[in-house]
Design a protein around this motif. Structure first.
Motif, PDB file in Angstrom:
ATOM      1  N   GLY A 168       0.769  -1.236   0.000  1.00  0.00           N
ATOM      2  CA  GLY A 168       0.000   0.000   0.000  1.00  0.00           C
ATOM      3  C   GLY A 168       0.798   1.282   0.000  1.00  0.00           C
ATOM      4  N   LEU A 169       2.113   1.229  -0.012  1.00  0.00           N
ATOM      5  CA  LEU A 169       2.901   2.459  -0.094  1.00  0.00           C
ATOM      6  C   LEU A 169       2.898   2.971  -1.532  1.00  0.00           C
ATOM      7  CD1 LEU A 169       5.892   1.535   2.240  1.00  0.00           C
ATOM      8  CD2 LEU A 169       3.970   3.050   2.750  1.00  0.00           C
ATOM      9  N   ASP A 170       3.084   4.287  -1.696  1.00  0.00           N
ATOM     10  CA  ASP A 170       2.969   4.846  -3.049  1.00  0.00           C
ATOM     11  C   ASP A 170       3.990   5.938  -3.355  1.00  0.00           C
ATOM     12  OD1 ASP A 170       2.030   6.959  -1.542  1.00  0.00           O
ATOM     13  OD2 ASP A 170       0.002   6.936  -2.361  1.00  0.00           O
ATOM     14  N   ASP A 171       5.030   6.056  -2.536  1.00  0.00           N
ATOM     15  CA  ASP A 171       6.056   7.072  -2.784  1.00  0.00           C
ATOM     16  C   ASP A 171       7.415   6.481  -2.427  1.00  0.00           C
ATOM     17  OD1 ASP A 171       6.742  10.120  -3.166  1.00  0.00           O
ATOM     18  OD2 ASP A 171       7.765   9.487  -1.319  1.00  0.00           O
ATOM     19  N   ILE A 172       8.328   6.487  -3.402  1.00  0.00           N
ATOM     20  CA  ILE A 172       9.625   5.843  -3.193  1.00  0.00           C
ATOM     21  C   ILE A 172      10.430   6.535  -2.102  1.00  0.00           C
ATOM     22  CG2 ILE A 172      11.899   5.474  -4.245  1.00  0.00           C
ATOM     23  CD1 ILE A 172       9.996   3.318  -4.965  1.00  0.00           C
ATOM     24  N   ASP A 173      10.482   7.853  -2.114  1.00  0.00           N
ATOM     25  CA  ASP A 173      11.317   8.565  -1.146  1.00  0.00           C
ATOM     26  C   ASP A 173      10.857   8.309   0.288  1.00  0.00           C
ATOM     27  OD1 ASP A 173      12.931   9.579  -3.142  1.00  0.00           O
ATOM     28  OD2 ASP A 173      11.785  11.434  -3.339  1.00  0.00           O
ATOM     29  N   SER A 174       9.543   8.387   0.522  1.00  0.00           N
ATOM     30  CA  SER A 174       9.050   8.144   1.880  1.00  0.00           C
ATOM     31  C   SER A 174       9.209   6.677   2.255  1.00  0.00           C
ATOM     32  CB  SER A 174       7.586   8.581   2.002  1.00  0.00           C
ATOM     33  OG  SER A 174       6.753   7.838   1.129  1.00  0.00           O
ATOM     34  N   THR A 175       9.106   5.786   1.263  1.00  0.00           N
ATOM     35  CA  THR A 175       9.317   4.362   1.540  1.00  0.00           C
ATOM     36  C   THR A 175      10.755   4.110   1.960  1.00  0.00           C
ATOM     37  OG1 THR A 175       7.594   3.723  -0.039  1.00  0.00           O
ATOM     38  CG2 THR A 175       9.196   2.044   0.568  1.00  0.00           C
ATOM     39  N   ILE A 176      11.706   4.744   1.300  1.00  0.00           N
ATOM     40  CA  ILE A 176      13.116   4.590   1.666  1.00  0.00           C
ATOM     41  C   ILE A 176      13.344   5.066   3.098  1.00  0.00           C
ATOM     42  CG2 ILE A 176      15.447   5.491   1.228  1.00  0.00           C
ATOM     43  CD1 ILE A 176      14.763   5.398  -1.765  1.00  0.00           C
ATOM     44  N   ARG A 177      12.761   6.202   3.452  1.00  0.00           N
ATOM     45  CA  ARG A 177      12.922   6.706   4.823  1.00  0.00           C
ATOM     46  C   ARG A 177      12.317   5.750   5.837  1.00  0.00           C
ATOM     47  NH1 ARG A 177      11.568  11.644   2.215  1.00  0.00           N
ATOM     48  NH2 ARG A 177       9.406  11.491   2.976  1.00  0.00           N
ATOM     49  N   LEU A 178      11.136   5.227   5.527  1.00  0.00           N
ATOM     50  CA  LEU A 178      10.475   4.303   6.438  1.00  0.00           C
ATOM     51  C   LEU A 178      11.283   3.022   6.596  1.00  0.00           C
ATOM     52  CD1 LEU A 178       7.954   3.541   8.130  1.00  0.00           C
ATOM     53  CD2 LEU A 178       6.937   2.644   6.015  1.00  0.00           C
ATOM     54  N   MET A 179      11.761   2.473   5.486  1.00  0.00           N
ATOM     55  CA  MET A 179      12.547   1.237   5.552  1.00  0.00           C
ATOM     56  C   MET A 179      13.831   1.443   6.341  1.00  0.00           C
ATOM     57  SD  MET A 179      12.120  -0.323   1.717  1.00  0.00           S
ATOM     58  CE  MET A 179      13.310  -1.637   2.023  1.00  0.00           C
ATOM     59  N   ARG A 180      14.499   2.536   6.079  1.00  0.00           N
ATOM     60  CA  ARG A 180      15.769   2.789   6.770  1.00  0.00           C
ATOM     61  C   ARG A 180      15.548   2.855   8.279  1.00  0.00           C
ATOM     62  NH1 ARG A 180      17.721   6.905   3.693  1.00  0.00           N
ATOM     63  NH2 ARG A 180      18.845   5.415   2.397  1.00  0.00           N
ATOM     64  N   VAL A 182      12.790   1.689  10.130  1.00  0.00           N
ATOM     65  CA  VAL A 182      12.199   0.485  10.726  1.00  0.00           C
ATOM     66  C   VAL A 182      13.194  -0.673  10.713  1.00  0.00           C
ATOM     67  CG1 VAL A 182      10.422  -1.272  10.392  1.00  0.00           C
ATOM     68  CG2 VAL A 182       9.821   1.148  10.289  1.00  0.00           C
ATOM     69  N   LEU A 183      13.844  -0.920   9.584  1.00  0.00           N
ATOM     70  CA  LEU A 183      14.792  -2.026   9.518  1.00  0.00           C
ATOM     71  C   LEU A 183      16.061  -1.718  10.307  1.00  0.00           C
ATOM     72  CD1 LEU A 183      14.379  -3.215   5.819  1.00  0.00           C
ATOM     73  CD2 LEU A 183      13.290  -4.090   7.901  1.00  0.00           C
ATOM     74  N   GLY A 184      16.378  -0.445  10.442  1.00  0.00           N
ATOM     75  CA  GLY A 184      17.511  -0.075  11.287  1.00  0.00           C
ATOM     76  C   GLY A 184      17.246  -0.329  12.752  1.00  0.00           C
ATOM     77  N   ALA A 185      15.978  -0.221  13.151  1.00  0.00           N
ATOM     78  CA  ALA A 185      15.616  -0.476  14.545  1.00  0.00           C
ATOM     79  C   ALA A 185      15.480  -1.958  14.844  1.00  0.00           C
ATOM     80  CB  ALA A 185      14.302   0.239  14.877  1.00  0.00           C
ATOM     81  N   ALA A 186      15.220  -2.754  13.821  1.00  0.00           N
ATOM     82  CA  ALA A 186      15.016  -4.191  14.014  1.00  0.00           C
ATOM     83  C   ALA A 186      16.340  -4.906  14.229  1.00  0.00           C
ATOM     84  CB  ALA A 186      14.303  -4.772  12.796  1.00  0.00           C
ATOM     85  N   GLY A 187      16.250  -6.086  14.814  1.00  0.00           N
ATOM     86  CA  GLY A 187      17.432  -6.909  14.978  1.00  0.00           C
ATOM     87  C   GLY A 187      17.916  -7.464  13.651  1.00  0.00           C
ATOM     88  N   ARG A 188      19.192  -7.775  13.568  1.00  0.00           N
ATOM     89  CA  ARG A 188      19.750  -8.267  12.313  1.00  0.00           C
ATOM     90  C   ARG A 188      19.165  -9.624  11.928  1.00  0.00           C
ATOM     91  NH1 ARG A 188      23.343  -7.150   8.558  1.00  0.00           N
ATOM     92  NH2 ARG A 188      24.767  -8.716   7.706  1.00  0.00           N
ATOM     93  N   ASP A 189      18.716 -10.391  12.899  1.00  0.00           N
ATOM     94  CA  ASP A 189      18.140 -11.705  12.622  1.00  0.00           C
ATOM     95  C   ASP A 189      16.611 -11.681  12.536  1.00  0.00           C
ATOM     96  OD1 ASP A 189      20.571 -13.081  12.460  1.00  0.00           O
ATOM     97  OD2 ASP A 189      20.707 -13.207  14.639  1.00  0.00           O
ATOM     98  N   THR A 190      16.005 -10.507  12.620  1.00  0.00           N
ATOM     99  CA  THR A 190      14.556 -10.404  12.434  1.00  0.00           C
ATOM    100  C   THR A 190      14.205 -10.832  11.009  1.00  0.00           C
ATOM    101  OG1 THR A 190      14.426  -8.562  13.987  1.00  0.00           O
ATOM    102  CG2 THR A 190      12.587  -8.825  12.462  1.00  0.00           C
TER     103      THR A 190
END
Length: 281
Positions: free
Chosen positions: A110-122, A124-132
């Motif tokens: 459901g995301l629709d903007d690449i720039d905001s998706t990149i920010r969100l991924m960076r 959220v995945l940065g906060a997650a554990g490496r083995d998540t």
């Protein structure tokens, strides 16, 4: 790059020899799945992916969507904790804490903007554990095509359609989808599920042959990504989750065809068929 194996066909017999984990105890034993996506106009994609994760056996569900959709989605999916993104699309500290504690994170529906998706991924995945465990779908795959470093996690499944696969490859996938899936798996060190072709970075390959044209309907890919996330939540390894999900998604569509025709069923109707399809194996 390791040699690619010959594709094995995903059949009930193959899956019975590769049984899913069946954890005992409470809901936390079956994993917490966090689904993040849902732009202002498309919160339903997160609903489909989240409910699919529960139908596949996940224990707890958390959803992250655009702020204006959060209350409505929490009513539509009362089983889930639902948190809205900030006005600029940035995740709050609460969302980052959820990411740090999640067993599985599915990003992109459901995301629709690449720039905001990149920010969100960076974030959220940065906060997650490496083995998540991570599932990337839709715009998250477009973001990954622009920045492969967005995915630091080791246990990941990518679920591209043909257009998204083209973005990731930098060219059209061509007719050999098994080769395209393996190329992507090797490039991103992740399991790839591409139109029924599943590949691992070390060259293992499978093919699911039950899918029919009716699966090509709006929201169907969100359901498939959610099934993968739910199976990961209950303890499946990435390749196992991808193979079982491809089968469950395709055969659930087959079960609807007698009622609605080959092309008449909706993605949300696939959801109710998933548990019985998995149980039938």
């Amino acid at each position: 790059m390791p040699n690619r194996s010959e594709e094995r066909v995903v059949t009930p017999r193959l899956l019975r020899g590769w049984p899913l984990p069946n954890p005992e105890g409470g809901k936390t034993e079956r994993g917490t799945v966090l689904v993040a996506g849902g732009a202002r106009c498309t919160p339903g994609a997160v609903l489909l992916a989240g409910v699919a994760a529960l139908r596949a056996g996940a224990g707890r569900l958390q959803l992250v969507v655009a702020e204006e959709s959060a209350v409505a989605l929490s009513v539509a999916v009362p089983e889930a904790k639902v948190v809205g993104l900030g006005p600029d699309g940035a995740p709050s500290d609460d969302i980052l804490a959820m990411a740090a504690e999640a067993d599985v994170i599915a990003l992109g529906p459901g995301l629709d903007d690449i720039d905001s998706t990149i920010r969100l991924m960076r974030a959220v995945l940065g906060a997650a554990g490496r083995d998540t465990a991570v599932v990337l779908d839709a715009y998250a795959l477009g973001a990954l095509s622009k920045d492969p470093g967005l995915l630091p996690q080791r246990r990941a499944v990518l679920t591209p359609n043909l257009v998204e696969a083209g973005h990731l490859l930098g060219r059209e996938p061509g007719d050999d989808l098994a080769a395209a899936a393996y190329e992507l798996a090797s490039r991103h060190d992740a399991v790839v599920s591409l139109y029924g072709h599943i590949a691992t970075p070390d060259g293992e390959c499978w093919r699911e042959e039950s899918g029919d044209t009716g699966l090509g309907t709006s929201g169907s890919g969100d359901v498939r990504a959610g099934i993968v996330a739910g199976l990961l939540g209950r303890g499946a390894e990435p390749a196992q989750a991808a193979c079982w999900a491809a089968f469950a998604h395709a055969v659930s569509g087959q079960r609807l065809a007698p009622r609605y025709g080959r092309t008449g069923f909706l993605a949300r109707e696939i959801l109710d068929e998933v548990p019985s399809t998995i149980a039938s194996v």
